[in-house]
Scaffold this motif. Sequence first.
Motif, PDB file in Angstrom:
ATOM      1  N   ALA A  32       0.831  -1.204   0.000  1.00  0.00           N
ATOM      2  CA  ALA A  32       0.000   0.000   0.000  1.00  0.00           C
ATOM      3  C   ALA A  32       0.865   1.254   0.000  1.00  0.00           C
ATOM      4  O   ALA A  32       2.030   1.234   0.398  1.00  0.00           O
ATOM      5  N   ALA A  33       0.282   2.345  -0.449  1.00  0.00           N
ATOM      6  CA  ALA A  33       0.994   3.626  -0.436  1.00  0.00           C
ATOM      7  C   ALA A  33       1.135   4.124   0.998  1.00  0.00           C
ATOM      8  O   ALA A  33       0.248   3.921   1.833  1.00  0.00           O
ATOM      9  N   ASP A  34       2.247   4.799   1.265  1.00  0.00           N
ATOM     10  CA  ASP A  34       2.514   5.290   2.618  1.00  0.00           C
ATOM     11  C   ASP A  34       1.567   6.412   3.023  1.00  0.00           C
ATOM     12  O   ASP A  34       1.128   6.486   4.170  1.00  0.00           O
ATOM     13  N   ALA A  35       1.249   7.299   2.082  1.00  0.00           N
ATOM     14  CA  ALA A  35       0.521   8.533   2.412  1.00  0.00           C
ATOM     15  C   ALA A  35      -0.983   8.370   2.247  1.00  0.00           C
ATOM     16  O   ALA A  35      -1.652   9.209   1.640  1.00  0.00           O
ATOM     17  N   GLU A  36      -1.542   7.299   2.793  1.00  0.00           N
ATOM     18  CA  GLU A  36      -2.993   7.101   2.758  1.00  0.00           C
ATOM     19  C   GLU A  36      -3.613   7.605   4.057  1.00  0.00           C
ATOM     20  O   GLU A  36      -2.951   7.647   5.100  1.00  0.00           O
ATOM     21  N   ARG A  37      -4.894   7.962   3.994  1.00  0.00           N
ATOM     22  CA  ARG A  37      -5.597   8.387   5.208  1.00  0.00           C
ATOM     23  C   ARG A  37      -5.867   7.145   6.048  1.00  0.00           C
ATOM     24  O   ARG A  37      -6.619   6.260   5.672  1.00  0.00           O
ATOM     25  N   ASP A  38      -5.242   7.091   7.188  1.00  0.00           N
ATOM     26  CA  ASP A  38      -5.340   5.903   8.037  1.00  0.00           C
ATOM     27  C   ASP A  38      -4.724   6.237   9.383  1.00  0.00           C
ATOM     28  O   ASP A  38      -3.947   7.188   9.514  1.00  0.00           O
ATOM     29  N   VAL A  39      -5.081   5.459  10.378  1.00  0.00           N
ATOM     30  CA  VAL A  39      -4.374   5.521  11.652  1.00  0.00           C
ATOM     31  C   VAL A  39      -2.992   4.899  11.450  1.00  0.00           C
ATOM     32  O   VAL A  39      -2.824   3.985  10.648  1.00  0.00           O
ATOM     33  N   ARG A  40      -1.993   5.402  12.163  1.00  0.00           N
ATOM     34  CA  ARG A  40      -0.639   4.847  12.092  1.00  0.00           C
ATOM     35  C   ARG A  40      -0.285   4.100  13.371  1.00  0.00           C
ATOM     36  O   ARG A  40      -0.577   4.575  14.471  1.00  0.00           O
TER      37      ARG A  40
END
Length: 500
Positions: free
Chosen positions: A102-110
């Motif tokens: 997956a792409a790093d800069a996705e809207r998601d919790v880290r």
Amino acid sequence: MMKKPTLTTSAGTPVPTNETSKTAGPRGPLLLDDYQLIEKLAHQNRERIPERTVHAKGWGLEGTFTVTHDITKYTCADLFSEIGKKTDVLSRWSTVAGESGAADAERDVRGFSLKFYTEQGNWDMVGNNTPIFFIRDGYKFPDFIRTQKRHPKTNLRSPEAMFDFWAAQPESVHQVTILMSDRGIPKNPMYMNGYGSHTFSMWNASGERFWVKFHFKTQQGHEHYTNEEAEKLIGKTRESYQEDLINAVEEGKFPKWTLYIQVMPEEEAGQQEYNPFDITKVWPHDDYPLIEVGELEMNKVPENYFQMIENAAYSPSNVVPGIGFSPDKMLQSRVFSYADAHRYRLGTHYEALPANAPKNAKVNHYHKDGAMRFFTNDFGNPDAYYEPNQYEGPVADETVKEPPLRIDGDADRYYQEESDIDYKQPRKLYEMFSDDQKERLYKNYAAAMGPCSDGVKQRWYAVLEKVHPDYAAGVRKAVESLDTDVNAVPVTEDTPMDDQ
């Protein structure tokens, strides 16, 4: 000219060639006795291991933690025993929902996980970049994760499933508000905080217990991407976080965080209007102020990513004397599930791998056999394979025993049902946003909820209405207009999400 080392098989035998296969003649066929060809191909077929069910895409660094303030009145944990004490640390940051590609800069919790190699064994701080979580009971965790993964028929991500689940779990609105806010897409791990999220416990040398929250505050400040900026970035690179981390370390710009704790005396649990063991709630800083502990500096890129980051196995079950658990239902569930996930993914003896093996503490246990047992543990005597024994095998140490856990005997006090408390903290958070932050929040919702059915949208609006009528109205207007344009100005303003 320096002589190069000799290439060998995995058994250590010199290899005569690494270019051509053995054949029966000039044109073949290949020979079955070309063991090194078979070994090379077989190893390639097995270079992958099962990816993590969640937090599959991750990035990590090595570094150190240094104690800067005395907290020995709260804990007898050795890593906090004196000012100036340093402990080696292995970090792993990650997105929750995306697969390993997956792409790093996705809207998601880290995810924000740290392994401290202490002299009393490894302590794992397994947290997120948010002080709270979507749900408060581990019973619902498998269902929640299914909504974040792919639909069984379409094999696509399903906003319908996400918001349908969240609408049925109103306590999730606190976390969803953070996810849809500016902090939903950090610029990279250096620009985000880390939290233990759960309530943990500490006890001092006198056996006094305290409830605690862990906060790792970034020293780099908070920077985030808007949806539009993230989309443009992903079009150029899907590995932006990894690139940023490597470049920062190579340039000597080592990322740093300051560790703080919030401390609640054991007897105060139950005196709050909220459940202090509910992971969907924060502890207001006015009531429990931050206490500075030390500095985390991550300053080294691991020599082999797979060995140290992919094989890294973090679990909240890894605690050390002086740090313990709490009645937090999600924490209690994770204490089992994380270690079990590692046993499945990496194997029975995953904690003997270099990333997970203690560096500063000797390991003595009676675990036996199983796949990949590449160590001995007979303690110098093969008869010492059980306990108790008369052969000088390791024995338990009662001096590290945890003090009794004293909690309210009224079970209903912590029976977690929906109430206005679930909306009070997200209401305060929403009211802290500036007008510009609210507008971006609404537009982020529009981008996320656009594909949802009207029924799911209406159910979620009803949840937002309980938080604040303006919140529901703003999201409804943005979704109905489907205006997903976002402000392209870099987001640097900050809202203290954990101080409500």
